[in-house]
Write an enzyme that holds these catalytic residues in place. Structure first.
Site, PDB file in Angstrom:
ATOM      1  CD  GLU A 114      29.395  57.438  26.798  1.00 52.08           C
ATOM      2  OE1 GLU A 114      29.181  58.021  27.875  1.00 52.08           O
ATOM      3  OE2 GLU A 114      28.505  56.902  26.126  1.00 52.08           O
ATOM      4  CE  LYS A 116      29.422  46.580  28.909  1.00 51.41           C
ATOM      5  NZ  LYS A 116      29.697  45.942  30.216  1.00 51.41           N
ATOM      6  CG  ASP A 118      32.451  44.960  35.422  1.00 48.36           C
ATOM      7  OD1 ASP A 118      31.214  44.847  35.392  1.00 48.36           O
ATOM      8  OD2 ASP A 118      33.217  43.997  35.601  1.00 48.36           O
ATOM      9  CE1 TYR A 224      24.702  54.460  30.561  1.00 45.06           C
ATOM     10  CE2 TYR A 224      26.116  54.469  32.489  1.00 45.06           C
ATOM     11  CZ  TYR A 224      25.134  53.863  31.724  1.00 45.06           C
ATOM     12  OH  TYR A 224      24.581  52.680  32.136  1.00 45.06           O
ATOM     13  CE  LYS A 312      32.229  42.890  28.049  1.00 42.78           C
ATOM     14  NZ  LYS A 312      31.295  41.833  28.414  1.00 42.78           N
ATOM     15  CB  CYS A 406      49.264  29.486  64.495  1.00 45.41           C
ATOM     16  SG  CYS A 406      50.250  30.841  63.806  1.00 45.41           S
ATOM     17  CB  CYS A 409      53.021  30.894  67.390  1.00 43.18           C
ATOM     18  SG  CYS A 409      51.215  30.981  67.419  1.00 43.18           S
ATOM     19  CB  CYS A 424      46.905  32.576  65.104  1.00 42.46           C
ATOM     20  SG  CYS A 424      48.085  32.355  66.450  1.00 42.46           S
ATOM     21  CB  CYS A 429      51.107  34.746  66.876  1.00 44.75           C
ATOM     22  SG  CYS A 429      51.589  34.090  65.263  1.00 44.75           S
TER      23      CYS A 429
END
Length: 675
Positions: A114, A116, A118, A224, A312, A406, A409, A424, A429
């Site tokens: 199956e 795996k 995460d 599972y 893995k 910013c 602007c 900002c 802007c």
């Protein structure tokens, strides 16, 4: 390494591993990659084998998971929820296979492989087919009671079809990759801390004190394992998966029965190369002995079963040089630092830019221009910086300094209390206007095809559009005067803009860009409030009655409509012909009634039920509110049924719905009958 050095290193490794477990399991905020963590555990296990006098029953190599949070009640698992032995490469899978054969005294025979996932491991308990408890794995023996949160996950069955009287199963809760990316984009635009990967997002969502937060996240589950059952133990793992599916649990369809080690390795090779095709984050393959009797003979250690191993996937990582750090400005003014890289290939994709998310993230990882960084791809999709390689840092490097203004602007920037992002402060802007236009025209909003990045830049830079309402004042002549814009292209774009006026109210509500109001929340708000005017006038407590709207979202909605510029924008859009009201119920025997469908309806897809109800004049909403007339609850109805009961909304079953669609109006008190 002598005995003294080994003892010191073992102590150091145990401390580091326990700290990383705390961050991973307790805070859902790891600071190293899974691969780096696995290597620390592997080194510790190797040293403990070389120096057995330093073995300790409380060592991380002999325990599972992390400490239970005191914020949740404890749940003792009926059987331990063990971890898995890891195998890094085909040789280690073959070595595990050989050890298993020695333990059994024979060839192990068949296996089931199956993927795996995460995510976050959970145990679900059912009595007489009804979900009564859900818990995290915790330390494997005692987990955390998160029943209320798990009941908000749509794919977690609340009732079972023909299930045993007593059943406990194990599954994995996860966040699909597309939803993970959307969630992070929304959080970044809202100035909130982003999740490092889908696993953190799923775990952080499930371990919330407010189930409403969990309900707002598009979590899913795949089951599972049967931990305990009163209905007779399955003889094989294949039978386990088939039973789980028959009872109504979602089971990943990518499993495969394998008759030999070579078939197992072929399955591992197959998915190592194709893991990017999966809609969820998978970090390997779980190989399990199929025969339950042989599993019992193989037994388990205190930490993991001998009859299973986790192959893995090789980490997809690369080293890259940060050439410079630039700042992008989003539609809500959020400043996002981005590392421009000397391009590298990570997991088959060419990467030249990677988001550093916010100033705190840069400071925590200490990313600087000129640094060499380790890159991975979260979920095999999104590149991110794992860490900096300090040994490769230029001698004259300097820490990154957050901008005081910013970059577009030059307006001042500020950090709102409770947020990690800088913003900002100027509403005019140009960068915010451009990003706002792109959001407004996106497929999930007004879906204006042809309004791409280059055209957006030209419209704003030339002063033709100062906000999204300006799109509806554009002329063919103005568009034809733009670079690379022919007469046909101008006509097509104006046609797209004109057709966008037919989009429903919920799309307009999403398109205007209220912070924290995504497409799903916009649908729920449009279902609860008949018009933009009603929404503008709604107090916070009325807003919070809408599913998925908590105090923070309600506060953002109120804050949006308290700005005169935003109110003027809405009025301009209304004057341009956009729909600021939802379509009301049509004429018919169910005219004036609003229904909400939840759960699966036997023999009738929800889409067809919706069409049939609308054909009788009803409205079909997506969120249960006090204005909902009836909730139709099928199998596995989820949180909407509980909300209906809480608000006192009448509930109809599939039989009552069938009667309505057949013309019998008695279930809703019309045509001579009571509800």
């Amino acid at each position: 390494m002598d005995r003294k050095d080994a003892e010191a290193r073992i102590r150091q490794l145990r401390g580091e591993i326990l700290e990383h477990r705390r961050r991973y399991y307790g805070e859902d905020a790891p600071t190293i990659s899974d691969y780096e963590y696995d290597m620390l555990e592997r080194e510790l296990r190797s040293l403990e084998e070389l120096f057995p006098e330093f073995r300790d029953p409380s060592s991380p190599t002999r325990t599972v998971g992390g400490a239970r949070s005191k914020a949740f009640l404890p749940v003792a698992h009926p059987v331990p929820l063990l971890s898995l032995e890891n195998a890094f490469g085909e040789e280690e899978v073959a070595a595990w296979h050989a050890r298993l054969a020695r333990v059994l005294g024979r060839d192990p025979g068949g296996f089931v492989c199956e993927l795996k996932l995460d995510g976050l491991s959970v145990a679900l308990r059912y009595r007489n087919g009804v979900l009564v408890q859900g818990a995290t794995r915790g330390d494997g023996l005692v987990g955390e009671d998160i029943t209320a949160n798990l009941k908000t996950v749509e794919s977690v069955p609340k009732t079972l079809a023909d299930g045993p009287a007593d059943l406990v199963v194990r599954g994995e809760v996860f966040l699909p990759l597309d939803d993970f990316q959307t969630l992070n984009e929304e959080r970044q635009e809202s100035g909130l801390e982003v999740f490092a990967n889908p696993r953190n997002a799923a775990a952080g969502s499930l371990r919330q004190l407010d189930p409403g937060v969990t309900a707002s996240r598009p979590l899913a589950v795949l089951v599972y394992q049967v931990l305990r059952t009163s209905g007779g133990e399955p003889a094989t793992h294949r039978e386990t998966l088939e039973r789980l599916h028959g009872w109504g649990f979602p089971v990943d369809s990518n499993w495969r029965g394998c008759g030999s080690l070579e078939e197992v390795l072929e399955f591992c090779r197959h998915w190592t190369g194709r893991r990017h095709e999966l809609p969820y984050d998978a970090d390997g393959v779980v190989v399990k002995l199929d025969d339950a009797g042989l599993r019992d003979r193989a037994g388990a250690t205190a930490r993991s079963p001998r009859w299973a191993v986790a192959y893995k996937f090789p980490p997809e990582r690369a080293h890259a040089v940060v050439e410079r750090i630039e700042v992008q400005v989003g539609r809500t003014g959020v400043l996002t630092p981005v590392a421009r890289l000397d391009p590298v290939t990570v997991g088959g994709a060419r990467v030249s830019n990677v988001s550093l998310h916010n100033q705190e993230e840069i400071r925590r990882k200490d990313v600087r221009e000129g640094d060499t960084v380790v890159l991975e791809r979260a979920g095999g999709v999104i590149p991110y910086v794992v860490r900096v390689l300090p040994e490769a840092r230029p001698v004259l490097s300097r820490p990154y300094e957050s901008p005081k203004a910013c970059p577009v602007c030059r307006a001042p920037v500020r950090r709102t209390e409770g947020e990690v992002a800088l913003r900002c402060t100027s509403r005019s802007c140009p960068a915010q206007i451009k990003e706002g236009l792109r959001h407004f025209a996106s497929r999930g909003a007004m879906d204006i095809e042809g309004l791409g990045r280059v055209l957006t830049e030209n419209l704003v830079d030339r002063g033709l559009v100062r906000n999204v309402a300006g799109l509806y004042s554009l002329t063919k002549g103005q568009l034809e005067a733009l670079p690379r814009m022919a007469a046909r292209s101008a006509e097509n774009l104006l046609g797209q803009i004109g057709r966008s006026k037919e989009k429903p109210f919920e799309k307009v509500l999403y398109a205007v860009g209220i912070r924290l109001v995504g497409a799903e929340t916009a649908r729920d708000l449009a279902s609860a409030f008949p018009s933009m005017k009603a929404l503008m006038e709604a107090p916070p407590e009325a807003l919070q009655e809408v599913e998925g709207v908590g105090p923070k979202v309600a506060g953002e909605i109120r804050a949006f409509f308290e700005v005169g510029e935003n109110v003027s924008l809405v009025r301009s859009l209304e004057a341009a012909g956009l729909r600021m009201r939802r379509e009301e119920a049509g004429e018919g025997p169910l005219g004036g009634l609003t229904f909400v469908l939840t759960g699966s309806l036997p023999g009738l897809p929800r889409s067809r039920a919706k069409e049939a109800l609308e054909g009788l004049g009803a409205r079909v909403g997506s969120s249960v509110t006090r204005q909902t007339s009836y909730v139709v609850a099928g199998e596995d109805p989820g949180g909407k049924l509980e909300r209906a009961r809480k608000l006192g909304v009448p509930v109809l079953g599939p039989e009552a719905l069938a009667a309505l669609l057949a013309g019998d109006l008695k279930p809703v008190g019309r045509g001579g009958g009571g509800a």
